[in-house]
Design a protein around this motif. Structure first.
Motif, PDB file in Angstrom:
ATOM      1  N   LEU A 243      64.680  58.110   1.646  1.00 34.24           N
ATOM      2  CA  LEU A 243      66.130  58.306   1.647  1.00 34.24           C
ATOM      3  C   LEU A 243      66.529  59.304   0.558  1.00 34.24           C
ATOM      4  CD1 LEU A 243      69.042  57.588   2.497  1.00 34.24           C
ATOM      5  CD2 LEU A 243      68.941  55.684   0.856  1.00 34.24           C
ATOM      6  N   ILE A 244      65.925  59.189  -0.609  1.00 34.64           N
ATOM      7  CA  ILE A 244      66.223  60.117  -1.706  1.00 34.64           C
ATOM      8  C   ILE A 244      65.841  61.533  -1.299  1.00 34.64           C
ATOM      9  CG2 ILE A 244      65.672  60.721  -4.106  1.00 34.64           C
ATOM     10  CD1 ILE A 244      65.149  57.719  -4.585  1.00 34.64           C
TER      11      ILE A 244
ATOM     12  N   PRO B  70      69.353  61.171 -12.837  1.00 37.06           N
ATOM     13  CA  PRO B  70      68.556  59.967 -12.590  1.00 37.06           C
ATOM     14  C   PRO B  70      68.962  58.903 -13.596  1.00 37.06           C
ATOM     15  CG  PRO B  70      67.256  61.629 -13.742  1.00 37.06           C
ATOM     16  CD  PRO B  70      68.573  62.257 -13.431  1.00 37.06           C
ATOM     17  N   GLY B  71      69.266  57.706 -13.117  1.00 32.48           N
ATOM     18  CA  GLY B  71      69.744  56.649 -14.006  1.00 32.48           C
ATOM     19  C   GLY B  71      68.615  55.817 -14.565  1.00 32.48           C
TER      20      GLY B  71
ATOM     21  N   THR C 288      63.276  61.294  -8.399  1.00 35.24           N
ATOM     22  CA  THR C 288      64.061  62.517  -8.240  1.00 35.24           C
ATOM     23  C   THR C 288      63.155  63.738  -8.154  1.00 35.24           C
ATOM     24  OG1 THR C 288      65.898  61.523  -9.492  1.00 35.24           O
ATOM     25  CG2 THR C 288      65.896  63.921  -9.271  1.00 35.24           C
ATOM     26  N   LEU C 289      62.132  63.780  -9.005  1.00 35.86           N
ATOM     27  CA  LEU C 289      61.200  64.911  -8.977  1.00 35.86           C
ATOM     28  C   LEU C 289      60.391  64.939  -7.681  1.00 35.86           C
ATOM     29  CD1 LEU C 289      59.853  65.075 -12.651  1.00 35.86           C
ATOM     30  CD2 LEU C 289      61.642  66.437 -11.575  1.00 35.86           C
ATOM     31  N   GLN C 290      60.070  63.762  -7.161  1.00 29.57           N
ATOM     32  CA  GLN C 290      59.367  63.709  -5.874  1.00 29.57           C
ATOM     33  C   GLN C 290      60.224  64.316  -4.769  1.00 29.57           C
ATOM     34  OE1 GLN C 290      56.357  63.068  -5.247  1.00 29.57           O
ATOM     35  NE2 GLN C 290      55.523  61.473  -6.554  1.00 29.57           N
ATOM     36  N   ALA C 291      61.541  64.080  -4.838  1.00 35.30           N
ATOM     37  CA  ALA C 291      62.460  64.650  -3.845  1.00 35.30           C
ATOM     38  C   ALA C 291      62.510  66.173  -3.979  1.00 35.30           C
ATOM     39  CB  ALA C 291      63.850  64.051  -4.020  1.00 35.30           C
ATOM     40  N   ILE C 292      62.502  66.653  -5.228  1.00 37.70           N
ATOM     41  CA  ILE C 292      62.477  68.109  -5.446  1.00 37.70           C
ATOM     42  C   ILE C 292      61.194  68.697  -4.883  1.00 37.70           C
ATOM     43  CG2 ILE C 292      62.333  69.895  -7.224  1.00 37.70           C
ATOM     44  CD1 ILE C 292      64.166  68.216  -8.964  1.00 37.70           C
TER      45      ILE C 292
ATOM     46  N   VAL D  97      70.729  59.173  -8.891  1.00 42.12           N
ATOM     47  CA  VAL D  97      69.961  58.018  -8.420  1.00 42.12           C
ATOM     48  C   VAL D  97      70.171  56.941  -9.470  1.00 42.12           C
ATOM     49  CG1 VAL D  97      67.691  57.127  -7.795  1.00 42.12           C
ATOM     50  CG2 VAL D  97      68.262  59.526  -7.327  1.00 42.12           C
ATOM     51  N   THR D  98      71.014  55.947  -9.173  1.00 44.34           N
ATOM     52  CA  THR D  98      71.419  54.989 -10.196  1.00 44.34           C
ATOM     53  C   THR D  98      71.375  53.546  -9.690  1.00 44.34           C
ATOM     54  OG1 THR D  98      73.791  54.890  -9.659  1.00 44.34           O
ATOM     55  CG2 THR D  98      73.064  56.734 -11.006  1.00 44.34           C
TER      56      THR D  98
END
Length: 413
Positions: free
Chosen positions: A362-363, A303-304, A230-234, A328-329
């Motif tokens: 994709l994320i 994030p899951g 998730t942080l990589q997507a940010i 993201v789960t």
């Protein structure tokens, strides 16, 4: 605690007499939620003491379940000796007190039900390098294994937020204990309480032309990889020249209640180079305070875990906040099913760790689309969400209790 708190009014309406044994707040390391403290009790509550943590910490003992075990046993012994009860219900993650179920069953001939909100014996770290394991993990795992084995096979029923927990326990101990998968409850009333309160947000301040993203809750052992993705997507997004300004807050990330809890994702934030955009506050936050923070956010991150059985209780306040959710789960987690069914946001699912790592592009793409669509308010499917409301969840528990009591009476009569 909140499962019971939200259910009690409905239990009473169904004609049940309820007594709760709880530890006095001053003996609990977590900060006291001022709104929760102001609410009146809906039933008889017997509050007991516990051994002070300042003393027990000297012997390496902080777990509230151990510190309050003798006091809860004394209170329970007194009640069960003097009054007639049909069932003992343990709804707590202070697992050591669950051992009292077996003791009271043998002593007073009363059935007991365990609410397995999390795994008691957590084997996750057994597959991890020793350097990644928490302090005292070996002794904690030994004690949890021993007490779980001593208690669970004698339970009359299990309630769980995930099918996986009862299934694992029944397989582990070669038992066939009745179980019911009942999620945590969502309460519209709690949001009304917060709206009328004077709670103050001391964690973050909204900034003009800045999108405030919030993750609320503990970071469990299986979450670091989804958090990193998730942080990589940010990071990918903020590097784009036309991106919106972002500040992301991960709040209450540590399970520990100490004054100096360990940071859970600080190293990941540093690794991804997001120190200027992402902030971690590991200190636990009270339930109503967390609702306030969700309401103040522009959008929510979820994030899951790489564990399929992971079920996040935070999902229900997330949904009721009506804030857009980026999740993201695991594909088999109830989190993904509920979010998709309620139409509460953008949900990326994965089958396992390898699949998750292969979905980074994709994320990234989904997160960019999510950010470009902001601001918007989610329009949840209330019909789909109805089974997760406090009334529905309380009714499911009552039905299960009646089944367990009827079965036990039939066996002992």
């Amino acid at each position: 605690m909140h499962r019971v708190r939200l259910s009690i009014p409905f239990f009473k309406n169904a004609g049940c007499g309820i007594t709760v044994i709880a530890v006095k707040p001053k003996y609990i390391e977590a900060s006291i939620d001022p709104v929760l403290e102001s609410l009146s009790d809906d039933c008889r509550v017997i509050r007991v003491s516990a051994f002070p943590v300042k003393i027990t910490r000297k012997f390496g003992l902080g777990n509230l379940g151990y510190r309050s075990w003798f006091q809860i046993k004394k209170a329970g012994d007194s009640l069960l000796r003097k009054e007639k009860f049909d069932l003992v219900y343990f709804s707590t993650t202070a697992f050591p007190v669950m051992t009292l179920g077996r003791i009271w069953k043998q002593k007073f001939n009363i059935p007991f039900v365990l609410d397995m909100q999390d795994p008691w014996r957590n084997d996750f770290y057994l597959s991890q390098p020793k350097s990644n394991r928490p302090p005292k993990y070996k002794i904690a795992h030994f004690l949890d294994s021993m007490l779980e084995k001593w208690t669970v096979p004698h339970a009359n029923g299990m309630i769980s937020v995930s099918d996986a927990y009862p299934s694992t326990l029944n397989q582990r101990y070669k038992t066939n204990i009745p179980s019911s998968t009942i999620t945590f409850a969502a309460s519209y009333k709690d949001f009304e309480i917060v709206e009328k309160s004077n709670l103050v947000n001391n964690i973050f301040k909204k900034e003009k032309d800045t999108v405030t993203l919030v993750y609320m809750g503990a970071v469990t052992p299986g979450m670091p990889i989804p958090v990193k993705q998730t942080l990589q997507a940010i990071k990918e997004y903020v590097l784009k020249p036309d991106s919106k300004k972002i500040k992301a807050f991960f709040i209450g990330t540590s399970y520990a209640s100490s004054k100096n809890p360990a940071y859970r994702i600080k190293s990941i934030i540093k690794e991804t180079g997001l120190e200027a955009f992402t902030f971690e506050s590991p200190h636990r936050v009270g339930y109503f305070q967390s609702i306030k923070l969700l309401m103040d956010a522009d959008a929510l991150l979820l994030p899951g875990s790489i564990e399929a059985g992971y079920t996040a209780s935070k999902i229900y306040p997330y949904i009721l906040s009506r804030k857009p959710i980026f999740a993201v789960t695991h594909a088999l987690s109830s989190v993904s099913k509920i979010l998709k069914g309620c139409k509460a946001g953008s949900v990326i699912t994965f089958k396992d760790e390898k699949d998750l790592l292969n979905k980074q592009s994709l994320i990234n793409k989904e997160f960019e689309q999510f950010m470009n669509a902001l601001p918007f308010e989610t329009n949840i499917d209330k019909d789909y969400f109805k089974p997760y409301t406090d009334h529905s969840v309380a009714s499911k528990q009552l039905d299960f209790f009646k089944r367990i009591i009827k079965s036990y009476v039939g066996k002992t009569s």
